[in-house]
Motif scaffolding. Structure first.
Motif, PDB file in Angstrom:
ATOM      1  N   LEU A  88       0.826  -1.203   0.000  1.00 16.13           N
ATOM      2  CA  LEU A  88       0.000   0.000   0.000  1.00 16.13           C
ATOM      3  C   LEU A  88       0.861   1.253   0.000  1.00 16.13           C
ATOM      4  O   LEU A  88       0.580   2.220  -0.719  1.00 16.13           O
ATOM      5  CB  LEU A  88      -0.946   0.003   1.209  1.00 16.13           C
ATOM      6  CG  LEU A  88      -1.851   1.241   1.309  1.00 16.13           C
ATOM      7  CD1 LEU A  88      -3.298   0.839   1.600  1.00 16.13           C
ATOM      8  CD2 LEU A  88      -1.360   2.174   2.410  1.00 16.13           C
ATOM      9  N   ASN A  89       1.920   1.248   0.813  1.00 19.97           N
ATOM     10  CA  ASN A  89       2.776   2.431   0.889  1.00 19.97           C
ATOM     11  C   ASN A  89       3.550   2.660  -0.389  1.00 19.97           C
ATOM     12  O   ASN A  89       3.727   3.802  -0.830  1.00 19.97           O
ATOM     13  CB  ASN A  89       3.744   2.280   2.071  1.00 19.97           C
ATOM     14  CG  ASN A  89       3.023   2.295   3.397  1.00 19.97           C
ATOM     15  OD1 ASN A  89       2.276   3.209   3.695  1.00 19.97           O
ATOM     16  ND2 ASN A  89       3.224   1.265   4.200  1.00 19.97           N
ATOM     17  N   LEU A  90       4.022   1.582  -1.019  1.00 18.39           N
ATOM     18  CA  LEU A  90       4.755   1.740  -2.263  1.00 18.39           C
ATOM     19  C   LEU A  90       3.851   2.205  -3.394  1.00 18.39           C
ATOM     20  O   LEU A  90       4.238   3.043  -4.212  1.00 18.39           O
ATOM     21  CB  LEU A  90       5.440   0.419  -2.628  1.00 18.39           C
ATOM     22  CG  LEU A  90       6.527  -0.058  -1.653  1.00 18.39           C
ATOM     23  CD1 LEU A  90       7.131  -1.374  -2.144  1.00 18.39           C
ATOM     24  CD2 LEU A  90       7.614   0.996  -1.487  1.00 18.39           C
TER      25      LEU A  90
ATOM     26  N   LEU B  84       2.951   5.844  -3.313  1.00 15.14           N
ATOM     27  CA  LEU B  84       3.982   6.690  -3.915  1.00 15.14           C
ATOM     28  C   LEU B  84       3.577   7.062  -5.341  1.00 15.14           C
ATOM     29  O   LEU B  84       3.659   8.225  -5.747  1.00 15.14           O
ATOM     30  CB  LEU B  84       5.311   5.942  -3.894  1.00 15.14           C
ATOM     31  CG  LEU B  84       6.596   6.648  -4.344  1.00 15.14           C
ATOM     32  CD1 LEU B  84       7.796   5.930  -3.733  1.00 15.14           C
ATOM     33  CD2 LEU B  84       6.757   6.675  -5.861  1.00 15.14           C
ATOM     34  N   VAL B  85       3.126   6.075  -6.109  1.00 15.34           N
ATOM     35  CA  VAL B  85       2.667   6.330  -7.477  1.00 15.34           C
ATOM     36  C   VAL B  85       1.428   7.225  -7.455  1.00 15.34           C
ATOM     37  O   VAL B  85       1.308   8.181  -8.235  1.00 15.34           O
ATOM     38  CB  VAL B  85       2.358   5.007  -8.195  1.00 15.34           C
ATOM     39  CG1 VAL B  85       1.830   5.259  -9.600  1.00 15.34           C
ATOM     40  CG2 VAL B  85       3.595   4.130  -8.243  1.00 15.34           C
ATOM     41  N   GLY B  86       0.497   6.925  -6.542  1.00 16.03           N
ATOM     42  CA  GLY B  86      -0.702   7.753  -6.427  1.00 16.03           C
ATOM     43  C   GLY B  86      -0.376   9.187  -6.094  1.00 16.03           C
ATOM     44  O   GLY B  86      -1.002  10.118  -6.616  1.00 16.03           O
TER      45      GLY B  86
ATOM     46  N   GLY C 288       7.691   5.816   0.111  1.00 14.77           N
ATOM     47  CA  GLY C 288       8.723   4.861  -0.262  1.00 14.77           C
ATOM     48  C   GLY C 288       9.461   4.309   0.950  1.00 14.77           C
ATOM     49  O   GLY C 288       9.679   3.102   1.075  1.00 14.77           O
ATOM     50  N   ILE C 289       9.836   5.193   1.878  1.00 12.36           N
ATOM     51  CA  ILE C 289      10.521   4.751   3.098  1.00 12.36           C
ATOM     52  C   ILE C 289       9.564   3.977   3.996  1.00 12.36           C
ATOM     53  O   ILE C 289       9.933   2.952   4.597  1.00 12.36           O
ATOM     54  CB  ILE C 289      11.107   5.954   3.848  1.00 12.36           C
ATOM     55  CG1 ILE C 289      12.102   6.699   2.958  1.00 12.36           C
ATOM     56  CG2 ILE C 289      11.778   5.514   5.143  1.00 12.36           C
ATOM     57  CD1 ILE C 289      13.264   5.850   2.507  1.00 12.36           C
ATOM     58  N   SER C 290       8.310   4.440   4.081  1.00 16.47           N
ATOM     59  CA  SER C 290       7.316   3.727   4.879  1.00 16.47           C
ATOM     60  C   SER C 290       7.121   2.306   4.347  1.00 16.47           C
ATOM     61  O   SER C 290       7.072   1.336   5.124  1.00 16.47           O
ATOM     62  CB  SER C 290       5.979   4.475   4.856  1.00 16.47           C
ATOM     63  OG  SER C 290       4.972   3.733   5.498  1.00 16.47           O
TER      64      SER C 290
ATOM     65  N   VAL D 264      -3.759  -2.596  -3.813  1.00 17.02           N
ATOM     66  CA  VAL D 264      -3.112  -1.680  -4.752  1.00 17.02           C
ATOM     67  C   VAL D 264      -4.016  -0.473  -5.022  1.00 17.02           C
ATOM     68  O   VAL D 264      -3.560   0.682  -5.019  1.00 17.02           O
ATOM     69  CB  VAL D 264      -2.771  -2.407  -6.062  1.00 17.02           C
ATOM     70  CG1 VAL D 264      -2.384  -1.410  -7.154  1.00 17.02           C
ATOM     71  CG2 VAL D 264      -1.629  -3.389  -5.835  1.00 17.02           C
ATOM     72  N   LEU D 265      -5.307  -0.730  -5.281  1.00 15.17           N
ATOM     73  CA  LEU D 265      -6.233   0.378  -5.510  1.00 15.17           C
ATOM     74  C   LEU D 265      -6.310   1.303  -4.303  1.00 15.17           C
ATOM     75  O   LEU D 265      -6.288   2.531  -4.440  1.00 15.17           O
ATOM     76  CB  LEU D 265      -7.627  -0.163  -5.836  1.00 15.17           C
ATOM     77  CG  LEU D 265      -7.914  -0.538  -7.288  1.00 15.17           C
ATOM     78  CD1 LEU D 265      -9.328  -1.086  -7.420  1.00 15.17           C
ATOM     79  CD2 LEU D 265      -7.732   0.660  -8.199  1.00 15.17           C
ATOM     80  N   SER D 266      -6.398   0.720  -3.123  1.00  9.70           N
ATOM     81  CA  SER D 266      -6.446   1.536  -1.906  1.00  9.70           C
ATOM     82  C   SER D 266      -5.184   2.371  -1.761  1.00  9.70           C
ATOM     83  O   SER D 266      -5.236   3.520  -1.319  1.00  9.70           O
ATOM     84  CB  SER D 266      -6.624   0.639  -0.678  1.00  9.70           C
ATOM     85  OG  SER D 266      -7.868  -0.026  -0.711  1.00  9.70           O
ATOM     86  N   GLY D 267      -4.041   1.805  -2.152  1.00  8.57           N
ATOM     87  CA  GLY D 267      -2.786   2.547  -2.076  1.00  8.57           C
ATOM     88  C   GLY D 267      -2.779   3.770  -2.972  1.00  8.57           C
ATOM     89  O   GLY D 267      -2.284   4.833  -2.583  1.00  8.57           O
TER      90      GLY D 267
END
Length: 586
Positions: free
Chosen positions: A112-114, A117-119, A515-517, A164-167
């Motif tokens: 989710l955290n990665l 990043l895109v979102g 990204g770090i998260s 992935v969608l939630s991220g």
């Protein structure tokens, strides 16, 4: 030739009026911040604002309408907070239902955290293109679909798809909430209002912990699905809230909709037209020459109140033929103006010295916020408590509520004192407390002898006193994080960048943050297996200590400054990076 060059260097009288108004406003603000007297007149307080006297004789204005809009915008943050909190408990049941190994668990938590990043990178561009409100609506729709997909998933791959969608939705939400609030808020209360985002993140985490505890008696296959499915509820509320929220006045100015921006500013200033005009002038003058039309509109309105002849000249400029003639007489020939926003990424990726300083501060502070291991404790708190000697799942989930409650209560300390004590002192206190707490956790786990294996069985004979110390140290870490690093990072990032760069610079910063998260979430179990639990927390403690040095040497104080004044601190000029017009010989 020489005459044209001279004219290019001399600003018009109307431009001088705009700059004079801006500088007068800055002097008035500095006088109020220092508690001294200023010879310049101070605009009367907005009638709809609640005024609170704070230490030092300064005034903090809370406009009810701005607070209302901030609360609605902060619903974005509940999306992230609830997901963090609920996944920590749901993971206990998902891993048994789908028979997941430790690597699959890390991927499920960290993805989710990665993806956010895109979102976040997508949200910055979208926020500049379609506005802050529509970006919020987009975030709510994406997160709603993702939450339902997770709740109804029949297998691990489908669950990952919903994750992935939630991220992506979380990435949108994390960008837009602080940016929108910062652009809507007055300088005197901006820190507290922007920190609402972190308050709602922590509220969401606490609600997620409570949902885990409340739904734990249900059958395993049903309990975790309801836990995840309830995440769709705040998304619905946010989609409805967008309908009654105004657009950011600064974004409206960027779109050339100056009159609409002024209407919003008047309302956010409690009907005080003088204050609204002063803020509008500062916003417009902070832009580059590609926004010359908006600058001229504000200057004309300002000078028309003082000089009827100037008013007539402004009306003449609106007639195409006269405007063209006037331009030929008064301005040198110019190269075509660049398209607005076309060089934003160039200014961020090939930055000038002021932008480099802004990026160093923003990216660095986001790195240290997450690299100190906060998400290891938030996502894996039930696992950590089990390692410390707690055997029952009910007691483990109950302890997570205590941690969530501590995190939420102490965030209110930052909300209250951000605009009085300031950003920098709270960050230093926060980093110091985090270092001490993490070191205590590491030492305690070393004495508990639970670091050799990461499992539920290594703590059967743990000392009760050491377990209590470990629990208190973890709560101390959450309290320290919440008084400074939690909210202040987003406040600083939302206020140090100029308007034309703010949304996409926020995207880069949130990209670093997520990204770090994600890295911490993806590696905690493996790190604990490799270095022992104690060793993992010693690593996080070392990073927290390094953050103290970074804050001391890099982070300035920004309380009480307008967004435009903060940019001037870094040496930013409106046409930095080539955004304006250039002269050429003819």
């Amino acid at each position: 030739m020489e005459e044209r060059s001279r004219l290019a260097r001399e600003p018009s009288e109307s431009s001088e009026h705009g700059r004079k108004g801006l500088f007068d406003s800055a002097r008035n603000l500095e006088g109020r911040l220092s508690g001294g007297n200023s010879s310049a007149p101070v605009a009367p307080a907005a009638p709809a604002a609640e005024v609170e006297t704070v230490p030092g004789g300064r005034k903090k204005n809370y406009n009810k309408y701005v607070v209302f809009c901030t609360l609605l915008a902060s619903l974005n943050s509940i999306l992230l907070g609830y997901d963090i909190g609920v996944m920590s408990g749901a993971l206990l049941y998902i891993k048994d239902d789908f028979k997941l190994n430790s690597v699959q668990q890390e991927i499920l938590v960290g993805i989710l955290n990665l993806v956010s990043l895109v979102g976040g990178l997508m949200a910055g561009k979208l926020a500049d293109a379609v506005g802050r409100r529509k970006t919020m609506a987009t975030a709510s729709v994406i997160f709603f679909v993702g939450a339902l997909l997770m709740a109804l998933s029949p297998s691990y791959p489908v669950l990952m798809g919903g994750r992935v969608l939630s991220g992506i939705g979380v990435g949108f939400a994390m960008i837009i909430a602080p940016v929108y609030t910062a652009e809507l808020s007055p300088p005197g209360s901006r820190g507290s209002l922007v920190s609402f985002a972190e308050v709602f993140i922590n509220t969401g985490i606490l609600v997620g912990y409570v949902a885990n505890f409340a739904l734990s008696p249900l059958p395993q296959w049903l309990g975790w699905r309801l836990m995840l499915g309830l995440g769709a509820v705040p998304a619905v509320f946010l989609a409805c809230a967008v309908l009654v929220m105004p657009e950011s006045p600064r974004w409206l100015v960027m779109q050339g909709r100056v009159s609409q921006a002024k209407t919003v500013l008047i309302r956010t200033c409690g009907g005080n037209k003088a204050e609204a005009e002063s803020r509008l002038t500062a916003i417009v003058e902070s832009l580059g020459d590609e926004y010359e039309a908006e600058k001229q509109e504000v200057r004309d309105e300002h000078t028309s109140k003082m000089d009827p002849e100037a008013d007539q000249q402004a009306e003449l400029r609106k007639i195409p033929s006269v405007a063209s003639s006037t331009t030929e007489q008064r301005k040198p020939m110019l190269k075509p103006k660049r398209k607005r926003g076309s060089n934003v990424w160039k200014q961020l990726l090939l930055p000038s010295a002021p932008v480099r300083r802004m990026l160093l501060l923003s990216l660095g502070i986001h790195f240290f916020q997450q690299a100190s291991g906060v998400d290891a404790l938030v996502y894996y708190s039930p696992t950590v408590f089990a390692q410390a000697g707690m055997k029952s799942r009910t007691s483990v989930l109950g302890m997570t509520i205590a941690v969530g409650l501590t995190k939420t209560l102490f965030i209110l300390v930052a909300t209250i004192y951000l605009d009085t004590v300031g950003r920098r002192p709270l960050l230093l206190a926060s980093a110091t407390g985090m270092t001490i707490s993490l070191t205590t956790v590491a030492v305690t786990f070393r004495f508990l002898h639970v670091g050799a294996k990461v499992n539920m069985s290594g703590t059967q004979h743990a000392s009760v006193a050491l377990v209590v110390i470990a629990m208190l140290a973890i709560c101390g870490f959450m309290a320290s994080f919440s008084i400074g690093f939690g909210p202040t990072v987003y406040v600083l990032t939302s206020e140090i960048f100029p308007l034309t760069l703010r949304a996409r610079a926020m995207s880069l910063s949130i990209g670093m943050n997520r990204g770090i998260s994600g890295t911490v979430a993806l590696t905690y179990l493996s790190l604990a297996e490799a270095l022992t639990t104690s060793g993992a927390f010693f690593v996080y403690a070392s990073i927290a200590f390094a953050s103290i040095v970074f804050i001391f040497f890099v982070v300035p104080e920004t309380k009480g400054k307008s967004l435009e004044e903060v940019c001037k601190y870094f040496g930013w000029q409106p046409d930095e990076g080539g955004g304006g017009q250039e002269l050429r010989e003819v």
